[in-house]
Design an enzyme around this catalytic site. Structure first.
Site, PDB file in Angstrom:
ATOM      1  N   GLU A 176      -6.046  16.394  -0.541  1.00 60.99           N
ATOM      2  CA  GLU A 176      -6.053  14.991  -0.115  1.00 60.99           C
ATOM      3  C   GLU A 176      -6.195  14.899   1.382  1.00 60.99           C
ATOM      4  OE1 GLU A 176      -3.113  12.450  -1.736  1.00 60.99           O
ATOM      5  OE2 GLU A 176      -3.539  13.055  -3.782  1.00 60.99           O
TER       6      GLU A 176
ATOM      7  N   HIS B 144      -2.825   0.434   1.181  1.00 66.02           N
ATOM      8  CA  HIS B 144      -3.899   1.276   0.655  1.00 66.02           C
ATOM      9  C   HIS B 144      -5.218   0.535   0.867  1.00 66.02           C
ATOM     10  CE1 HIS B 144      -6.264   3.793  -2.001  1.00 66.02           C
ATOM     11  NE2 HIS B 144      -5.262   4.651  -2.002  1.00 66.02           N
TER      12      HIS B 144
ATOM     13  N   ARG C 145      -7.153   6.470   6.628  1.00 68.38           N
ATOM     14  CA  ARG C 145      -6.771   5.425   5.684  1.00 68.38           C
ATOM     15  C   ARG C 145      -6.456   4.086   6.358  1.00 68.38           C
ATOM     16  NH1 ARG C 145      -1.994   6.181   1.124  1.00 68.38           N
ATOM     17  NH2 ARG C 145      -3.542   7.423   0.063  1.00 68.38           N
TER      18      ARG C 145
ATOM     19  N   HIS D 226       1.345  -0.881  -0.327  1.00 66.67           N
ATOM     20  CA  HIS D 226       1.436   0.276  -1.213  1.00 66.67           C
ATOM     21  C   HIS D 226       2.789   0.974  -1.112  1.00 66.67           C
ATOM     22  CE1 HIS D 226      -0.288   3.324  -3.722  1.00 66.67           C
ATOM     23  NE2 HIS D 226      -0.235   4.273  -2.813  1.00 66.67           N
TER      24      HIS D 226
ATOM     25  N   ARG E 221       3.131   7.326   6.086  1.00 64.11           N
ATOM     26  CA  ARG E 221       3.409   8.365   5.101  1.00 64.11           C
ATOM     27  C   ARG E 221       2.172   9.220   4.850  1.00 64.11           C
ATOM     28  NH1 ARG E 221       2.777   8.209  -1.014  1.00 64.11           N
ATOM     29  NH2 ARG E 221       1.239   6.642  -0.461  1.00 64.11           N
TER      30      ARG E 221
HETATM   31  C1  LIG Z   1      -0.215   2.696  -7.943  1.00 64.75           C
HETATM   32  C2  LIG Z   1       0.635   3.681  -7.160  1.00 64.75           C
HETATM   33  C3  LIG Z   1       0.197   4.986  -6.969  1.00 64.75           C
HETATM   34  C4  LIG Z   1       0.979   5.907  -6.262  1.00 64.75           C
HETATM   35  N1  LIG Z   1       0.562   7.207  -6.162  1.00 64.75           N
HETATM   36  C5  LIG Z   1       1.379   8.117  -5.571  1.00 64.75           C
HETATM   37  C6  LIG Z   1       1.035   9.512  -5.566  1.00 64.75           C
HETATM   38  O1  LIG Z   1       0.001   9.910  -6.092  1.00 64.75           O
HETATM   39  N2  LIG Z   1       1.892  10.376  -4.952  1.00 64.75           N
HETATM   40  C7  LIG Z   1       3.059   9.971  -4.354  1.00 64.75           C
HETATM   41  O2  LIG Z   1       3.790  10.815  -3.818  1.00 64.75           O
HETATM   42  N3  LIG Z   1       3.404   8.666  -4.375  1.00 64.75           N
HETATM   43  C8  LIG Z   1       2.605   7.742  -4.968  1.00 64.75           C
HETATM   44  N4  LIG Z   1       2.985   6.424  -4.994  1.00 64.75           N
HETATM   45  C9  LIG Z   1       4.287   6.040  -4.404  1.00 64.75           C
HETATM   46  C10 LIG Z   1       5.427   6.481  -5.337  1.00 64.75           C
HETATM   47  O3  LIG Z   1       5.066   6.193  -6.666  1.00 64.75           O
HETATM   48  C11 LIG Z   1       6.741   5.757  -5.008  1.00 64.75           C
HETATM   49  O4  LIG Z   1       7.019   5.818  -3.639  1.00 64.75           O
HETATM   50  C12 LIG Z   1       7.897   6.405  -5.781  1.00 64.75           C
HETATM   51  O5  LIG Z   1       7.584   6.433  -7.152  1.00 64.75           O
HETATM   52  C13 LIG Z   1       9.188   5.643  -5.547  1.00 64.75           C
HETATM   53  O6  LIG Z   1      10.158   6.116  -6.456  1.00 64.75           O
HETATM   54  P1  LIG Z   1      11.589   5.429  -6.505  1.00 64.75           P
HETATM   55  O7  LIG Z   1      12.337   6.095  -7.618  1.00 64.75           O
HETATM   56  O8  LIG Z   1      12.189   5.414  -5.161  1.00 64.75           O
HETATM   57  O9  LIG Z   1      11.300   3.896  -6.862  1.00 64.75           O
HETATM   58  P2  LIG Z   1      10.566   3.260  -8.128  1.00 64.75           P
HETATM   59  O10 LIG Z   1       9.803   4.248  -8.903  1.00 64.75           O
HETATM   60  O11 LIG Z   1       9.854   2.055  -7.646  1.00 64.75           O
HETATM   61  O12 LIG Z   1      11.800   2.793  -9.045  1.00 64.75           O
HETATM   62  C14 LIG Z   1      12.647   1.730  -8.670  1.00 64.75           C
HETATM   63  C15 LIG Z   1      13.519   1.377  -9.854  1.00 64.75           C
HETATM   64  O13 LIG Z   1      14.528   0.446  -9.470  1.00 64.75           O
HETATM   65  C16 LIG Z   1      14.603  -0.612 -10.418  1.00 64.75           C
HETATM   66  N5  LIG Z   1      15.140  -1.786  -9.719  1.00 64.75           N
HETATM   67  C17 LIG Z   1      14.591  -2.438  -8.669  1.00 64.75           C
HETATM   68  N6  LIG Z   1      15.380  -3.490  -8.318  1.00 64.75           N
HETATM   69  C18 LIG Z   1      16.451  -3.492  -9.149  1.00 64.75           C
HETATM   70  C19 LIG Z   1      17.590  -4.331  -9.308  1.00 64.75           C
HETATM   71  N7  LIG Z   1      17.786  -5.446  -8.564  1.00 64.75           N
HETATM   72  N8  LIG Z   1      18.495  -4.031 -10.273  1.00 64.75           N
HETATM   73  C20 LIG Z   1      18.299  -2.949 -11.078  1.00 64.75           C
HETATM   74  N9  LIG Z   1      17.219  -2.133 -10.995  1.00 64.75           N
HETATM   75  C21 LIG Z   1      16.314  -2.395 -10.042  1.00 64.75           C
HETATM   76  C22 LIG Z   1      13.164  -0.752 -10.899  1.00 64.75           C
HETATM   77  O14 LIG Z   1      13.084  -1.417 -12.121  1.00 64.75           O
HETATM   78  C23 LIG Z   1      12.762   0.722 -11.003  1.00 64.75           C
HETATM   79  O15 LIG Z   1      13.223   1.272 -12.210  1.00 64.75           O
HETATM   80  C24 LIG Z   1       2.212   5.487  -5.694  1.00 64.75           C
HETATM   81  C25 LIG Z   1       2.648   4.183  -5.878  1.00 64.75           C
HETATM   82  C26 LIG Z   1       1.879   3.271  -6.603  1.00 64.75           C
HETATM   83  C27 LIG Z   1       2.392   1.877  -6.796  1.00 64.75           C
END
Ligand SMILES: Cc1cc2nc3c(=O)[nH]c(=O)nc-3n(C[C@H](O)[C@H](O)[C@H](O)COP(=O)(O)OP(=O)(O)OC[C@H]3O[C@@H](n4cnc5c(N)ncnc54)[C@H](O)[C@@H]3O)c2cc1C
Length: 520
Positions: free
Chosen positions: A110, A224, A268, A329, A364
């Protein structure tokens, strides 16, 4: 054994719950279904120095360059050094990363990575593979799970976080605990265009703010360059441009050639701003991505997921250019934590995108965010063993105290009810890819004139109203942070201060003024 509440069920929350459940009583609450999260939509993969020709030092160097001088070096070292073990943990849990013809782990290359080090699963479905494997593991572990349980606020007693207030289909309830691990993700829904799903409304960051936690680097939101310009903004990978697709204005002319010598293959944030600038010149209409030169068979074989998304929205991208727009993003900012997830409040930890360890600095590096969640969630779960109280004493950061949040808005009579679509458009226009003092100050005044329905906490507010309150609080904070940073750095671009300034080579930190916190 201590009782721990984990908020959120993306990769960070699931890892924290799994690891903590070995030694603690764990309750996992999540606002939608267990598997719903940003995590499940992640495409490209996870970066880690897993291969013999790569090194931790090289991954560190690439991460520091992307962060534009603002990375916390210790956090970066932890991320890159512990990352490979955490990816191996996923493999042990059954995540089937793609392999090459020799049966070795396949690895993608990447932008801005000096080595091929991005492992992926299901081609462009890495996040889903991780999410499903972790959900299965959590369901087997001793973890009490509450779906459709929306965290309204943190419960604070004697300066320490001691539980959460929830809104469930059965009504409001309070859950007590010795510690709370926030893993509730970012806030892409602050912006009119975002790749993030509907659950991503920044609830955890807003709740931590109201509870008095220090937040940091909120002005740094990564956009993005290319998402399909349809509701939901599905991602169109940068690899499409890498293969030769070009960007066109609505009159059919190429515009990136006039922006940067590398045109469509510029960094980017340069491409994202180039597209946003062109959209502004054509009254907000999306630009076009022309991949027709790549050929139907190649597009179907190389990009099956994007081909399917295009078809689902009525586009034949082998025959016609498709409309694309930049989209919010990933949030580099969040609740300030140390490298074990400790926040400035005793009893409160933050892991994953909700947190700001400083590991990403001002921007990032691609594929570092799933890794961040794995590494720091694991560390926070283990840090619980060192005690749940007094963590504030161990955190070295202090925020500039500023009044803000929905309570301040209440004082400004008459206030009108915030409309989410208007809020998201305002943030897109004033605090998006291009920022300047005039637009930001005007946005701040508009935001001050709005109030949230749920500002009265005794009211029977709905989840949507509570999310609006959070988005309003966070909108004010992002605007305030963007006003304060009078320079351009990483993802933060000020057209009135286009240069990077040594005077701003530091993190920004904010916390709610205590007097304001006592208002209700
Ligand atoms: C389309 C897309 C593609 C991506 N591709 C990549 C990639 O290829 N590589 C990479 O490293 N990163 C990528 N990212 C970024 C990465 O996916 C995220 O930064 C990462 O998944 C965040 O994980 P997390 O567990 O912190 O939060 P999340 O996965 O967002 O989980 C948050 C959780 O908290 C819950 N929640 C939120 N608010 C509340 C509340 N008030 N009460 C109870 N529950 C709540 C939600 O329902 C969810 O279950 C991508 C993101 C997107 C959107």
């Amino acid at each position: 054994v201590s009782r721990v509440i984990v908020v959120g069920s993306g990769v960070a929350g699931l890892i924290a719950a799994l690891e903590a459940s070995v030694r603690h009583e764990v309750v996992l609450v999540t606002k939608s279904q267990l598997a719903e999260s940003n995590t499940r939509y992640a495409q490209g993969g996870i970066a880690a120095a897993l291969f013999p020709d790569d090194s931790v030092e090289s991954h560190i160097a690439d991460t520091l360059v992307a962060g534009a001088g603002l990375c916390d070096p210790e956090a970066v070292r932890v991320l890159c050094a512990e990352g490979p073990d955490r990816v191996r943990d996923l493999i042990a849990l059954g995540v089937a990363f793609d392999t090459d013809t020799n049966g070795e782990l396949a690895r993608g290359h990447e932008a801005a990575h000096s080595h091929k080090r991005v492992v992926h699963a299901g081609g462009d479905a890495t996040g889903l593979a991780i999410e499903l494997a972790l959900v299965a593991a959590v369901q087997k572990a001793v973890v009490e799970v509450h779906e459709n349980a929306f965290m309204v606020d943190l419960v604070v007693a004697d300066g320490a976080v001691r539980g959460v207030e929830l809104l469930t289909p059965a009504g409001r309830r309070t859950l007590a605990a010795d510690a709370v691990i926030l893993a509730s993700g970012g806030a892409g829904r602050l912006y009119a265009h975002t790749t993030n799903p509907a659950v991503t409304t920044g609830d955890g960051i807003a709740a931590a703010w109201r509870a008095g936690a220090v937040l940091g680097d909120l002005e740094f939101y990564q956009f993005h360059p290319t998402s399909l310009a349809v509701p939901g903004n599905p991602l169109v990978s940068e690899a499409v441009r890498g293969e030769g697709a070009v960007l066109l204005a609505s009159d059919g002319s190429r515009f990136m050639t006039g922006v940067h010598p590398q045109a469509e293959l510029a960094p980017r944030d340069v491409v994202a701003r180039g597209i946003a600038g062109q959209m502004a010149r054509q009254d907000g209409a999306p630009v076009l991505l022309d991949a027709t030169g790549l050929g139907r068979d190649f597009l179907a074989a190389r990009f099956p997921g994007i081909t399917a998304v295009c078809e689902a929205h009525g586009f034949d991208w082998a025959a016609e250019p498709i409309p694309v727009t930049p989209a919010a993003h990933y949030w580099m900012g969040g609740v300030r934590t140390d490298t074990e997830g400790r926040t400035s409040l005793p009893g409160l930890f933050g892991v994953g995108e909700v947190a700001c360890t400083g590991v990403h600095g001002a921007n990032r590096l691609a594929s570092n965010s799933l890794l961040e969640s794995l590494v720091f969630a694991w560390r926070a779960a283990h840090a619980l063993d060192d005690g749940l109280g007094g963590v504030a004493a161990a955190t070295p950061f202090e925020g500039a105290a500023i009044p803000g949040g929905s309570r301040l808005g209440e004082e400004n009579e008459p206030a009108s009810r915030v409309d989410r679509a208007q809020l998201r458009q305002l943030m897109w226009d004033a605090a998006g890819l291009y920022r300047n003092a005039d637009a930001l100050e005007q946005a701040a005044a508009t935001l001050d004139g709005w109030t949230a329905a749920s500002a009265d906490r005794s009211a029977a507010a709905t989840v949507a109203e509570l999310e609006d309150r959070n988005l309003l609080d966070l909108g004010r904070l992002v605007v305030r942070s963007a006003v304060d940073r009078e320079e351009s750095r990483g993802a933060h671009f000020r057209s009135d201060f286009p240069d990077t300034s040594a005077a701003f080579a530091h993190h920004s930190s904010y916390r709610l003024t205590p007097e304001v916190a006592l208002v209700d």
